[in-house]
Design a protein around this motif. Sequence first.
Motif, mmCIF file in Angstrom:
data_model
loop_
_atom_site.group_PDB
_atom_site.id
_atom_site.type_symbol
_atom_site.label_atom_id
_atom_site.label_comp_id
_atom_site.label_asym_id
_atom_site.label_seq_id
_atom_site.Cartn_x
_atom_site.Cartn_y
_atom_site.Cartn_z
ATOM 1 N N LEU A 100 0.812 -1.014 -0.092
ATOM 2 C CA LEU A 100 -0.043 -0.039 0.047
ATOM 3 C C LEU A 100 1.081 1.257 0.033
ATOM 4 N N ARG A 115 -4.103 3.335 -7.407
ATOM 5 C CA ARG A 115 -4.394 2.183 -6.841
ATOM 6 C C ARG A 115 -3.755 1.084 -7.177
ATOM 7 N N GLN A 126 -3.912 -4.806 -7.470
ATOM 8 C CA GLN A 126 -4.420 -3.905 -6.515
ATOM 9 C C GLN A 126 -4.443 -4.443 -5.074
ATOM 10 N N SER A 128 -5.053 -3.271 -2.275
ATOM 11 C CA SER A 128 -6.054 -3.079 -1.521
ATOM 12 C C SER A 128 -6.684 -4.461 -1.247
ATOM 13 N N LYS A 132 -8.301 -7.366 1.928
ATOM 14 C CA LYS A 132 -9.633 -7.900 2.379
ATOM 15 C C LYS A 132 -9.513 -9.164 3.110
ATOM 16 N N PRO A 165 -4.028 0.454 7.534
ATOM 17 C CA PRO A 165 -4.265 0.042 6.199
ATOM 18 C C PRO A 165 -5.462 0.906 5.523
ATOM 19 N N ILE A 169 -5.731 3.029 2.208
ATOM 20 C CA ILE A 169 -6.570 2.739 1.039
ATOM 21 C C ILE A 169 -7.399 3.973 0.878
ATOM 22 N N GLN A 172 -6.112 6.821 -1.479
ATOM 23 C CA GLN A 172 -5.720 6.384 -2.969
ATOM 24 C C GLN A 172 -6.421 7.306 -4.015
ATOM 25 N N ASP A 174 -9.923 5.548 -2.508
ATOM 26 C CA ASP A 174 -11.004 4.130 -2.761
ATOM 27 C C ASP A 174 -11.773 4.114 -1.445
ATOM 28 N N THR A 177 -13.634 0.527 -1.106
ATOM 29 C CA THR A 177 -12.616 -0.654 -0.539
ATOM 30 C C THR A 177 -12.068 -0.392 0.957
ATOM 31 N N SER A 178 -11.944 0.967 1.319
ATOM 32 C CA SER A 178 -11.560 1.133 2.426
ATOM 33 C C SER A 178 -12.637 0.960 3.550
ATOM 34 N N VAL A 181 -12.954 -3.123 3.857
ATOM 35 C CA VAL A 181 -11.719 -3.517 4.676
ATOM 36 C C VAL A 181 -11.755 -3.409 6.031
#
Length: 380
Positions: A100, A115, A126, A128, A132, A165, A169, A172, A174, A177-178, A181
Amino acid sequence: MSKQQQYRFSRQTHHFGRDDSTSIWERIHIDPWLMLLLLTLSFIGLAILYSASTQDVSMIIRQSVSYLLGFTVMIGMAQIPPGVYRNFTPFFYVIGLFLLILVELIGEVRMGAQRWIGIPGFGSVQPSEFLKLGLPMMCAWYLSGRDLPPNIVTVFSTLAIIVLPVLLIAKQPDLGTSLLVAASGIFVLFLAGLPWWMIGSAVAMMIPTVWVGWTFLMRDYQKQRVLTLFNPEADLLGAGWNITQSKTAIGSGGLTGKGYLEGTQSHLHFLPEGHTDFIIAAFSEEFGLLGVSVLMFIYACILVRSLYIAAIHVDTFGRLLAGAIALSFFVYVFVNIGMVGGILPVVGVPLPLVSYGGTAIITLMAGFGLLMSVYTHNTR
């Protein structure tokens, strides 16, 4: 109610729903029910992708390769005992953080977002996506070595593991996705027996946190997505186009749909991203409410089976990890359908194992490989 009574998830007996015999499926470390459900979902995904992509055979071939790689990864990971994953979890987490940070330094920029990391001769990855799995594994590893339910020090230490993390993320940027996660880590903490007063305090703290995020963290286009959720008709040809066309496709399907390959919104390119984020709208247009109900039933069966695997496991690490993977899978489905249906902002979350995309499929199948490992290596 005592803390031990409050938290029953981690006290499930390993004899629940099990006997002392070992089936051939357990010897090859495959859960047949989960495998059957995943195969069924994959075939449905290929069928609707063929229609939503306007019968693009090359896309079907690429997606088939992704499924093949995904199932290979799943079966391979299922052969490894959970104890091995537990031992290597800290290294996996640190590597994820390093990647990352590498994205921030040398990452590829696409459509205003940084990303991806380009790998010569391979393509792009990717990082990120790997968090997950890496984040819930790390949270489960940390909590499994401590007394449960967790005390205040353990809770804040776990939150520190989650926040680092997630912020990388989100930068980025994003946001979708953040949040996913972050949810995967929060689920581990919740399943570890988080006291109710802490849960209530966290809910109360969300109000000022939302204000801070809106004022200082969210970018203009992300704010616009939230505003569009409440009034998509304010800009029908701009920010409201995606959700308006999605609702049109869903509504036009009716009870039984227009029929396979007969959808118009996706075939005439009115529906944006009909083969990725909005593929459920294309599916609904062709198969209607009945078809969507069948698809939701399959997702529900996968969720129930995954939670069952988590409930019967003996080891704390495996139980927490399996439960978090199951609940995270549910969140992916809920967020995508809520986004397409207009009850959640558009955040770019694909429909699991149906939307087009290689990295997401492989990551999901790796998660199910962990679930099968937890189930078939269950300590008696």
